[in-house]
Scaffold this active site. Structure first.
Site, PDB file in Angstrom:
ATOM      1  N   PHE A 129       0.867  -1.188   0.000  1.00 18.52           N
ATOM      2  CA  PHE A 129       0.000   0.000   0.000  1.00 18.52           C
ATOM      3  C   PHE A 129       0.895   1.226   0.000  1.00 18.52           C
ATOM      4  O   PHE A 129       1.771   1.367   0.854  1.00 18.52           O
ATOM      5  CB  PHE A 129      -0.924   0.026   1.228  1.00 18.52           C
ATOM      6  CG  PHE A 129      -1.892   1.183   1.175  1.00 18.52           C
ATOM      7  CD1 PHE A 129      -3.056   1.095   0.424  1.00 18.52           C
ATOM      8  CD2 PHE A 129      -1.619   2.366   1.840  1.00 18.52           C
ATOM      9  CE1 PHE A 129      -3.933   2.171   0.345  1.00 18.52           C
ATOM     10  CE2 PHE A 129      -2.493   3.445   1.767  1.00 18.52           C
ATOM     11  CZ  PHE A 129      -3.652   3.344   1.016  1.00 18.52           C
ATOM     12  N   ASP A 215       9.332   2.670   1.498  1.00 14.72           N
ATOM     13  CA  ASP A 215       8.155   3.375   2.014  1.00 14.72           C
ATOM     14  C   ASP A 215       8.051   3.061   3.500  1.00 14.72           C
ATOM     15  O   ASP A 215       7.640   1.965   3.894  1.00 14.72           O
ATOM     16  CB  ASP A 215       6.912   2.903   1.256  1.00 14.72           C
ATOM     17  CG  ASP A 215       5.630   3.575   1.756  1.00 14.72           C
ATOM     18  OD1 ASP A 215       5.638   4.124   2.869  1.00 14.72           O
ATOM     19  OD2 ASP A 215       4.624   3.507   1.034  1.00 14.72           O
ATOM     20  N   LYS A 244       3.019   9.696   8.667  1.00 16.91           N
ATOM     21  CA  LYS A 244       2.229   9.389   9.857  1.00 16.91           C
ATOM     22  C   LYS A 244       2.744   9.948  11.191  1.00 16.91           C
ATOM     23  O   LYS A 244       2.208  10.900  11.715  1.00 16.91           O
ATOM     24  CB  LYS A 244       2.056   7.879   9.939  1.00 16.91           C
ATOM     25  CG  LYS A 244       1.132   7.347   8.817  1.00 16.91           C
ATOM     26  CD  LYS A 244       0.868   5.894   8.980  1.00 16.91           C
ATOM     27  CE  LYS A 244       0.004   5.294   7.885  1.00 16.91           C
ATOM     28  NZ  LYS A 244      -1.409   5.682   7.933  1.00 16.91           N
TER      29      LYS A 244
HETATM   30  N1  PLP Z   1       2.391   4.190   2.507  1.00 24.90           N
HETATM   31  C1  PLP Z   1       2.096   3.365   3.507  1.00 24.90           C
HETATM   32  C2  PLP Z   1       3.026   2.223   3.809  1.00 24.90           C
HETATM   33  C3  PLP Z   1       0.936   3.552   4.268  1.00 24.90           C
HETATM   34  O1  PLP Z   1       0.645   2.710   5.259  1.00 24.90           O
HETATM   35  C4  PLP Z   1       0.101   4.634   3.956  1.00 24.90           C
HETATM   36  C5  PLP Z   1      -1.156   4.854   4.717  1.00 24.90           C
HETATM   37  O2  PLP Z   1      -1.662   3.999   5.392  1.00 24.90           O
HETATM   38  C6  PLP Z   1       0.449   5.486   2.899  1.00 24.90           C
HETATM   39  C7  PLP Z   1       1.613   5.243   2.205  1.00 24.90           C
HETATM   40  C8  PLP Z   1      -0.416   6.648   2.538  1.00 24.90           C
HETATM   41  O3  PLP Z   1      -0.326   7.639   3.507  1.00 24.90           O
HETATM   42  P1  PLP Z   1      -1.415   8.816   3.585  1.00 24.90           P
HETATM   43  O4  PLP Z   1      -2.711   8.176   3.958  1.00 24.90           O
HETATM   44  O5  PLP Z   1      -0.872   9.745   4.626  1.00 24.90           O
HETATM   45  O6  PLP Z   1      -1.468   9.434   2.232  1.00 24.90           O
END
Ligand code: PLP
Length: 398
Positions: A129, A215, A244
Protein backbone atom coordinates in the site's frame (compact mmCIF):
# COMPACT_ATOMS: atom_id res chain seq x y z
CA UNK A 1 -24.68 14.27 5.82
CA UNK A 2 -22.45 16.58 3.80
CA UNK A 3 -19.24 14.51 4.14
CA UNK A 4 -18.44 12.30 1.12
CA UNK A 5 -19.11 8.67 1.92
CA UNK A 6 -15.52 7.46 1.51
CA UNK A 7 -15.39 5.98 5.01
CA UNK A 8 -17.75 3.49 6.62
CA UNK A 9 -20.17 5.12 9.10
CA UNK A 10 -18.32 5.97 12.31
CA UNK A 11 -19.39 4.00 15.38
CA UNK A 12 -18.00 6.52 17.91
CA UNK A 13 -17.24 10.23 17.96
CA UNK A 14 -14.14 11.10 19.95
CA UNK A 15 -13.78 14.54 21.44
CA UNK A 16 -10.59 14.33 23.52
CA UNK A 17 -7.41 12.30 23.91
CA UNK A 18 -4.74 11.91 26.55
CA UNK A 19 -1.78 9.55 26.14
CA UNK A 20 -3.11 6.10 25.21
CA UNK A 21 -6.72 7.06 25.96
CA UNK A 22 -9.52 8.59 23.88
CA UNK A 23 -12.78 9.94 25.29
CA UNK A 24 -16.19 10.23 23.64
CA UNK A 25 -18.71 13.03 24.21
CA UNK A 26 -20.12 11.17 27.25
CA UNK A 27 -16.68 11.01 28.84
CA UNK A 28 -16.32 7.27 28.22
CA UNK A 29 -12.66 6.17 28.05
CA UNK A 30 -11.27 3.96 25.29
CA UNK A 31 -7.73 2.58 24.98
CA UNK A 32 -6.32 3.53 21.60
CA UNK A 33 -4.31 0.67 20.08
CA UNK A 34 -4.81 2.07 16.58
CA UNK A 35 -3.15 5.50 17.10
CA UNK A 36 -4.72 7.01 13.97
CA UNK A 37 -3.00 4.14 12.21
CA UNK A 38 0.50 4.63 13.60
CA UNK A 39 0.24 8.43 13.72
CA UNK A 40 0.07 9.43 17.40
CA UNK A 41 3.23 7.58 18.37
CA UNK A 42 3.73 9.82 21.43
CA UNK A 43 0.09 9.38 22.45
CA UNK A 44 -2.70 11.96 22.26
CA UNK A 45 -2.25 15.60 23.26
CA UNK A 46 1.40 15.14 24.17
CA UNK A 47 2.00 18.27 26.30
CA UNK A 48 5.33 19.25 24.71
CA UNK A 49 4.03 18.80 21.15
CA UNK A 50 0.83 20.68 22.01
CA UNK A 51 2.85 23.53 23.52
CA UNK A 52 5.17 23.71 20.49
CA UNK A 53 2.19 23.85 18.11
CA UNK A 54 0.44 26.50 20.21
CA UNK A 55 3.51 28.70 20.52
CA UNK A 56 4.31 28.43 16.82
CA UNK A 57 0.69 29.13 15.86
CA UNK A 58 0.89 32.35 17.85
CA UNK A 59 4.17 33.33 16.15
CA UNK A 60 4.06 32.24 12.47
CA UNK A 61 1.99 29.45 10.90
CA UNK A 62 2.90 29.75 7.27
CA UNK A 63 5.20 31.41 4.76
CA UNK A 64 5.42 30.50 1.10
CA UNK A 65 8.21 28.22 -0.04
CA UNK A 66 9.28 31.22 -2.13
CA UNK A 67 10.98 32.14 1.15
CA UNK A 68 12.78 29.92 3.63
CA UNK A 69 11.77 29.42 7.23
CA UNK A 70 13.86 28.94 10.32
CA UNK A 71 12.63 25.43 11.23
CA UNK A 72 12.65 23.16 8.15
CA UNK A 73 16.46 22.83 7.71
CA UNK A 74 16.88 21.62 11.30
CA UNK A 75 14.13 19.01 10.99
CA UNK A 76 15.67 17.80 7.72
CA UNK A 77 19.06 17.44 9.44
CA UNK A 78 17.48 15.40 12.25
CA UNK A 79 15.75 13.09 9.74
CA UNK A 80 19.02 12.66 7.86
CA UNK A 81 20.74 11.62 11.11
CA UNK A 82 17.99 9.15 11.95
CA UNK A 83 18.26 7.62 8.47
CA UNK A 84 21.96 7.21 9.24
CA UNK A 85 21.02 5.25 12.37
CA UNK A 86 20.72 8.03 14.95
CA UNK A 87 24.17 9.61 15.27
CA UNK A 88 25.92 10.00 11.93
CA UNK A 89 24.38 11.95 9.04
CA UNK A 90 23.35 9.77 6.12
CA UNK A 91 24.30 12.59 3.75
CA UNK A 92 20.93 13.07 2.08
CA UNK A 93 18.33 15.76 1.52
CA UNK A 94 14.64 16.06 2.43
CA UNK A 95 11.51 17.34 0.68
CA UNK A 96 8.65 18.10 3.06
CA UNK A 97 4.98 17.55 2.24
CA UNK A 98 1.75 16.75 4.06
CA UNK A 99 0.96 13.04 3.80
CA UNK A 100 2.31 9.59 3.01
CA UNK A 101 0.88 9.56 -0.50
CA UNK A 102 2.54 12.89 -1.22
CA UNK A 103 5.87 11.64 0.12
CA UNK A 104 5.61 8.69 -2.26
CA UNK A 105 4.54 10.96 -5.16
CA UNK A 106 7.74 12.90 -4.56
CA UNK A 107 9.75 9.64 -4.62
CA UNK A 108 8.08 8.50 -7.87
CA UNK A 109 8.73 11.80 -9.63
CA UNK A 110 12.29 11.93 -8.29
CA UNK A 111 12.98 8.42 -9.65
CA UNK A 112 11.78 9.43 -13.13
CA UNK A 113 13.79 12.66 -13.03
CA UNK A 114 16.90 10.82 -11.82
CA UNK A 115 16.71 7.97 -14.33
CA UNK A 116 15.75 9.94 -17.45
CA UNK A 117 16.22 8.50 -20.91
CA UNK A 118 12.90 6.66 -21.03
CA UNK A 119 13.63 4.62 -17.89
CA UNK A 120 10.48 5.27 -15.91
CA UNK A 121 9.11 1.95 -14.62
CA UNK A 122 8.71 1.55 -10.86
CA UNK A 123 8.49 -2.00 -9.51
CA UNK A 124 6.53 -2.53 -6.31
CA UNK A 125 5.13 -5.59 -4.59
CA UNK A 126 1.79 -7.37 -4.46
CA UNK A 127 -0.08 -6.67 -1.23
CA UNK A 128 1.67 -3.32 -0.80
CA UNK A 129 0.00 0.00 0.00
CA UNK A 130 1.51 3.30 -1.08
CA UNK A 131 -1.40 5.77 -1.10
CA UNK A 132 -4.60 6.85 -2.85
CA UNK A 133 -3.45 9.43 -5.40
CA UNK A 134 -3.51 8.05 -8.94
CA UNK A 135 0.24 7.38 -9.11
CA UNK A 136 0.55 5.93 -5.60
CA UNK A 137 -2.57 3.85 -6.23
CA UNK A 138 -0.89 2.52 -9.39
CA UNK A 139 2.16 1.62 -7.27
CA UNK A 140 -0.06 -0.07 -4.67
CA UNK A 141 -0.06 -3.81 -5.33
CA UNK A 142 -3.78 -4.41 -4.79
CA UNK A 143 -5.56 -4.90 -8.15
CA UNK A 144 -9.03 -4.71 -6.56
CA UNK A 145 -8.32 -1.11 -5.52
CA UNK A 146 -7.24 -0.26 -9.09
CA UNK A 147 -10.28 -1.49 -10.98
CA UNK A 148 -12.74 1.41 -10.38
CA UNK A 149 -10.15 4.04 -11.32
CA UNK A 150 -8.61 2.68 -14.50
CA UNK A 151 -6.85 3.70 -16.62
CA UNK A 152 -4.13 4.41 -14.07
CA UNK A 153 -0.82 6.09 -14.89
CA UNK A 154 1.44 3.83 -16.92
CA UNK A 155 4.81 2.47 -15.77
CA UNK A 156 4.04 0.39 -12.67
CA UNK A 157 4.88 -3.31 -12.35
CA UNK A 158 4.11 -5.57 -9.38
CA UNK A 159 5.89 -8.71 -8.24
CA UNK A 160 5.22 -10.98 -5.23
CA UNK A 161 6.56 -9.63 -1.92
CA UNK A 162 9.58 -11.36 -0.40
CA UNK A 163 10.49 -12.99 -3.73
CA UNK A 164 13.96 -11.98 -4.94
CA UNK A 165 13.79 -14.22 -8.02
CA UNK A 166 10.62 -12.47 -9.20
CA UNK A 167 12.29 -9.09 -8.64
CA UNK A 168 15.42 -10.24 -10.44
CA UNK A 169 13.31 -11.22 -13.46
CA UNK A 170 11.74 -7.77 -13.96
CA UNK A 171 14.64 -5.44 -13.11
CA UNK A 172 15.50 -4.53 -16.70
CA UNK A 173 17.95 -1.61 -16.39
CA UNK A 174 16.80 -0.22 -19.74
CA UNK A 175 13.25 0.35 -18.44
CA UNK A 176 13.23 0.33 -14.65
CA UNK A 177 14.02 3.44 -12.61
CA UNK A 178 13.24 2.22 -9.09
CA UNK A 179 11.95 -0.42 -6.72
CA UNK A 180 9.43 0.88 -4.15
CA UNK A 181 8.92 -1.40 -1.16
CA UNK A 182 7.62 -1.37 2.41
CA UNK A 183 10.18 -3.08 4.68
CA UNK A 184 7.15 -4.58 6.47
CA UNK A 185 3.84 -4.51 4.60
CA UNK A 186 1.38 -2.59 6.79
CA UNK A 187 -2.03 -2.41 5.15
CA UNK A 188 -1.27 -5.78 3.51
CA UNK A 189 -1.56 -7.40 6.95
CA UNK A 190 1.74 -6.69 8.82
CA UNK A 191 3.81 -9.01 6.65
CA UNK A 192 7.47 -9.33 7.64
CA UNK A 193 9.74 -10.56 4.81
CA UNK A 194 12.66 -12.96 5.15
CA UNK A 195 15.67 -11.49 6.90
CA UNK A 196 17.73 -11.35 3.68
CA UNK A 197 15.04 -9.72 1.51
CA UNK A 198 16.07 -6.08 1.86
CA UNK A 199 19.77 -6.81 1.50
CA UNK A 200 18.92 -8.91 -1.58
CA UNK A 201 16.92 -6.00 -3.01
CA UNK A 202 19.80 -3.63 -2.28
CA UNK A 203 22.24 -5.93 -4.11
CA UNK A 204 19.93 -6.31 -7.14
CA UNK A 205 19.21 -2.57 -7.35
CA UNK A 206 22.90 -1.67 -7.11
CA UNK A 207 23.83 -4.26 -9.76
CA UNK A 208 21.22 -2.90 -12.20
CA UNK A 209 21.65 0.80 -11.42
CA UNK A 210 18.08 1.05 -10.11
CA UNK A 211 16.98 3.06 -7.06
CA UNK A 212 15.90 1.26 -3.89
CA UNK A 213 13.07 3.33 -2.35
CA UNK A 214 11.67 2.29 1.06
CA UNK A 215 8.16 3.38 2.01
CA UNK A 216 8.43 3.87 5.78
CA UNK A 217 5.19 5.83 6.06
CA UNK A 218 3.77 3.28 8.52
CA UNK A 219 6.92 1.57 9.80
CA UNK A 220 9.14 4.63 10.30
CA UNK A 221 10.22 6.62 13.36
CA UNK A 222 10.71 4.00 16.00
CA UNK A 223 7.58 1.92 15.62
CA UNK A 224 9.24 -1.36 14.68
CA UNK A 225 11.96 -1.08 17.34
CA UNK A 226 14.35 0.79 15.06
CA UNK A 227 14.25 4.35 13.79
CA UNK A 228 13.40 2.88 10.40
CA UNK A 229 12.44 -0.72 9.63
CA UNK A 230 15.05 -0.99 6.86
CA UNK A 231 17.69 -0.71 9.62
CA UNK A 232 17.04 -4.36 10.51
CA UNK A 233 19.46 -5.01 7.63
CA UNK A 234 22.85 -3.43 6.90
CA UNK A 235 21.41 -1.50 3.94
CA UNK A 236 20.91 2.14 3.05
CA UNK A 237 18.09 2.82 0.57
CA UNK A 238 18.47 5.60 -2.01
CA UNK A 239 15.10 7.08 -1.06
CA UNK A 240 13.04 6.80 2.16
CA UNK A 241 9.51 8.16 2.57
CA UNK A 242 7.78 8.83 5.89
CA UNK A 243 4.74 10.65 7.26
CA UNK A 244 2.23 9.39 9.86
CA UNK A 245 4.21 9.69 13.12
CA UNK A 246 6.36 12.63 12.03
CA UNK A 247 4.06 15.32 13.44
CA UNK A 248 2.31 13.16 16.07
CA UNK A 249 -1.00 14.14 14.44
CA UNK A 250 0.00 17.32 12.63
CA UNK A 251 0.01 16.42 8.90
CA UNK A 252 3.68 16.16 7.90
CA UNK A 253 5.28 13.96 5.26
CA UNK A 254 8.87 13.76 4.08
CA UNK A 255 10.83 12.22 1.24
CA UNK A 256 14.53 11.71 2.02
CA UNK A 257 16.97 10.92 -0.79
CA UNK A 258 20.72 10.48 -0.97
CA UNK A 259 22.38 13.69 -2.10
CA UNK A 260 23.29 12.20 -5.49
CA UNK A 261 19.65 11.24 -6.19
CA UNK A 262 18.17 14.43 -4.68
CA UNK A 263 20.37 16.47 -7.03
CA UNK A 264 18.16 15.29 -9.92
CA UNK A 265 15.51 17.80 -8.77
CA UNK A 266 16.03 21.46 -9.59
CA UNK A 267 13.92 24.50 -8.75
CA UNK A 268 10.45 24.14 -10.24
CA UNK A 269 10.53 20.32 -10.53
CA UNK A 270 8.40 19.71 -7.45
CA UNK A 271 6.54 21.78 -4.88
CA UNK A 272 3.64 21.86 -2.45
CA UNK A 273 2.14 24.95 -0.81
CA UNK A 274 2.04 23.64 2.75
CA UNK A 275 5.20 21.50 2.68
CA UNK A 276 7.68 22.32 5.44
CA UNK A 277 5.66 25.26 6.74
CA UNK A 278 6.57 26.51 10.23
CA UNK A 279 3.54 25.08 12.07
CA UNK A 280 4.13 21.55 10.77
CA UNK A 281 7.88 21.85 11.34
CA UNK A 282 7.38 22.98 14.94
CA UNK A 283 5.31 19.84 15.54
CA UNK A 284 7.87 17.63 13.78
CA UNK A 285 10.85 19.20 15.58
CA UNK A 286 9.34 18.61 19.00
CA UNK A 287 7.99 15.15 18.10
CA UNK A 288 11.45 14.04 16.97
CA UNK A 289 13.11 15.58 20.04
CA UNK A 290 10.73 13.77 22.42
CA UNK A 291 11.15 10.55 20.44
CA UNK A 292 14.93 10.78 20.79
CA UNK A 293 14.82 11.65 24.49
CA UNK A 294 12.41 8.79 25.22
CA UNK A 295 14.42 6.45 22.97
CA UNK A 296 11.23 5.25 21.32
CA UNK A 297 12.86 2.43 19.32
CA UNK A 298 13.99 0.77 22.55
CA UNK A 299 10.60 1.39 24.20
CA UNK A 300 8.82 -0.09 21.17
CA UNK A 301 10.98 -3.19 21.37
CA UNK A 302 10.39 -3.69 25.12
CA UNK A 303 6.67 -2.93 25.09
CA UNK A 304 6.29 -4.88 21.86
CA UNK A 305 7.73 -8.00 23.48
CA UNK A 306 5.16 -7.77 26.30
CA UNK A 307 2.26 -7.14 23.92
CA UNK A 308 3.37 -9.94 21.59
CA UNK A 309 3.62 -12.46 24.44
CA UNK A 310 0.22 -11.44 25.80
CA UNK A 311 -1.45 -11.63 22.39
CA UNK A 312 -0.02 -15.09 21.79
CA UNK A 313 -1.72 -16.30 24.98
CA UNK A 314 -5.22 -15.00 24.09
CA UNK A 315 -8.06 -17.33 23.11
CA UNK A 316 -8.33 -17.76 19.36
CA UNK A 317 -4.96 -16.17 18.56
CA UNK A 318 -2.88 -18.65 16.57
CA UNK A 319 0.07 -16.42 15.75
CA UNK A 320 1.51 -12.91 16.01
CA UNK A 321 3.26 -11.10 13.15
CA UNK A 322 5.23 -7.87 13.14
CA UNK A 323 8.04 -6.06 14.92
CA UNK A 324 8.12 -3.74 17.92
CA UNK A 325 4.73 -2.07 18.34
CA UNK A 326 3.43 -2.82 14.85
CA UNK A 327 1.79 -6.19 15.42
CA UNK A 328 -0.95 -8.33 13.94
CA UNK A 329 -2.74 -11.07 15.87
CA UNK A 330 -3.62 -13.93 13.55
CA UNK A 331 -7.01 -15.35 14.61
CA UNK A 332 -8.11 -18.94 14.18
CA UNK A 333 -11.18 -17.80 12.20
CA UNK A 334 -12.06 -14.83 9.95
CA UNK A 335 -13.74 -12.86 12.75
CA UNK A 336 -11.42 -9.84 12.92
CA UNK A 337 -14.14 -7.29 12.05
CA UNK A 338 -16.49 -8.72 14.70
CA UNK A 339 -13.66 -8.86 17.22
CA UNK A 340 -12.72 -5.25 16.59
CA UNK A 341 -16.39 -4.21 17.04
CA UNK A 342 -16.64 -6.24 20.25
CA UNK A 343 -13.40 -4.67 21.52
CA UNK A 344 -14.70 -1.19 20.74
CA UNK A 345 -17.87 -1.93 22.70
CA UNK A 346 -15.64 -2.87 25.64
CA UNK A 347 -13.52 0.30 25.29
CA UNK A 348 -10.55 -0.78 23.15
CA UNK A 349 -9.59 0.35 19.63
CA UNK A 350 -7.90 -2.25 17.42
CA UNK A 351 -8.33 -2.64 13.70
CA UNK A 352 -9.10 -5.55 11.37
CA UNK A 353 -6.19 -5.44 8.94
CA UNK A 354 -7.32 -8.70 7.30
CA UNK A 355 -10.48 -10.78 7.75
CA UNK A 356 -8.52 -13.04 10.11
CA UNK A 357 -6.02 -10.56 11.61
CA UNK A 358 -6.20 -7.69 14.07
CA UNK A 359 -3.61 -4.90 13.92
CA UNK A 360 -2.27 -3.32 17.13
CA UNK A 361 -0.24 -0.11 16.96
CA UNK A 362 -0.39 1.66 20.34
CA UNK A 363 1.54 4.73 21.38
CA UNK A 364 5.26 4.02 21.64
CA UNK A 365 5.07 5.47 25.16
CA UNK A 366 2.41 2.95 26.24
CA UNK A 367 3.06 1.53 29.71
CA UNK A 368 2.79 -2.04 30.96
CA UNK A 369 -0.46 -1.45 32.86
CA UNK A 370 -2.20 -0.17 29.72
CA UNK A 371 -0.89 -3.09 27.68
CA UNK A 372 -2.23 -5.53 30.26
CA UNK A 373 -5.59 -3.73 30.39
CA UNK A 374 -5.86 -3.84 26.59
CA UNK A 375 -4.98 -7.53 26.52
CA UNK A 376 -7.71 -8.29 29.07
CA UNK A 377 -10.28 -6.35 27.01
CA UNK A 378 -9.21 -8.05 23.80
CA UNK A 379 -9.38 -11.45 25.48
CA UNK A 380 -12.99 -10.76 26.45
CA UNK A 381 -13.82 -9.53 22.94
CA UNK A 382 -12.31 -12.63 21.34
CA UNK A 383 -14.03 -14.97 23.77
CA UNK A 384 -17.35 -13.31 22.87
CA UNK A 385 -16.97 -13.55 19.10
CA UNK A 386 -15.42 -17.01 19.13
CA UNK A 387 -18.26 -18.32 21.24
CA UNK A 388 -16.40 -18.92 24.49
CA UNK A 389 -19.24 -17.29 26.44
CA UNK A 390 -18.45 -18.84 29.85
CA UNK A 391 -14.93 -17.49 29.68
CA UNK A 392 -16.21 -14.08 28.55
CA UNK A 393 -18.65 -14.04 31.48
CA UNK A 394 -15.92 -15.09 33.93
CA UNK A 395 -13.63 -12.33 32.65
CA UNK A 396 -16.44 -9.78 32.67
CA UNK A 397 -16.96 -10.54 36.36
CA UNK A 398 -13.30 -9.81 37.19
N1 PLP B 1 2.39 4.19 2.51
C1 PLP B 1 2.10 3.37 3.51
C2 PLP B 1 3.03 2.22 3.81
C3 PLP B 1 0.94 3.55 4.27
O1 PLP B 1 0.64 2.71 5.26
C4 PLP B 1 0.10 4.63 3.96
C5 PLP B 1 -1.16 4.85 4.72
O2 PLP B 1 -1.66 4.00 5.39
C6 PLP B 1 0.45 5.49 2.90
C7 PLP B 1 1.61 5.24 2.20
C8 PLP B 1 -0.42 6.65 2.54
O3 PLP B 1 -0.33 7.64 3.51
P1 PLP B 1 -1.41 8.82 3.58
O4 PLP B 1 -2.71 8.18 3.96
O5 PLP B 1 -0.87 9.74 4.63
O6 PLP B 1 -1.47 9.43 2.23
Amino acid sequence: MTLMQTYAPAPVVFVRGEGSALFDADGRRYLDFVSGLAVTSLGHAHPEVALAIGEQAARLCHVSNLYSNALAPGVATTIDRLIGGGDDPAGGQVFFCNSGAEANECALKLARRWAGGGRHVVVSTLGSFHGRTLATLAATGQPAKHAPFEPLPEGFVHVPFDDLDAMDAVLDPARVAAVLVEPIQGEGGIVVPSSDYLSGLRRLCTERGVLLMCDEVQTGLGRTGRWFAFQSQPVLPDVVTMAKALGNGMPVGACWASAEVAAAFGPGDHATTFGGQPLAMAAARTTLAVMAREDVPVRARRAGARLRAGLGALPGVVGVRGEGLLLAAQLRAPVAADASNAALALGLLVNAVRPDSLRLAPSLLVDDAVIDEALALLGRALATVLGDAPRAAREAAT
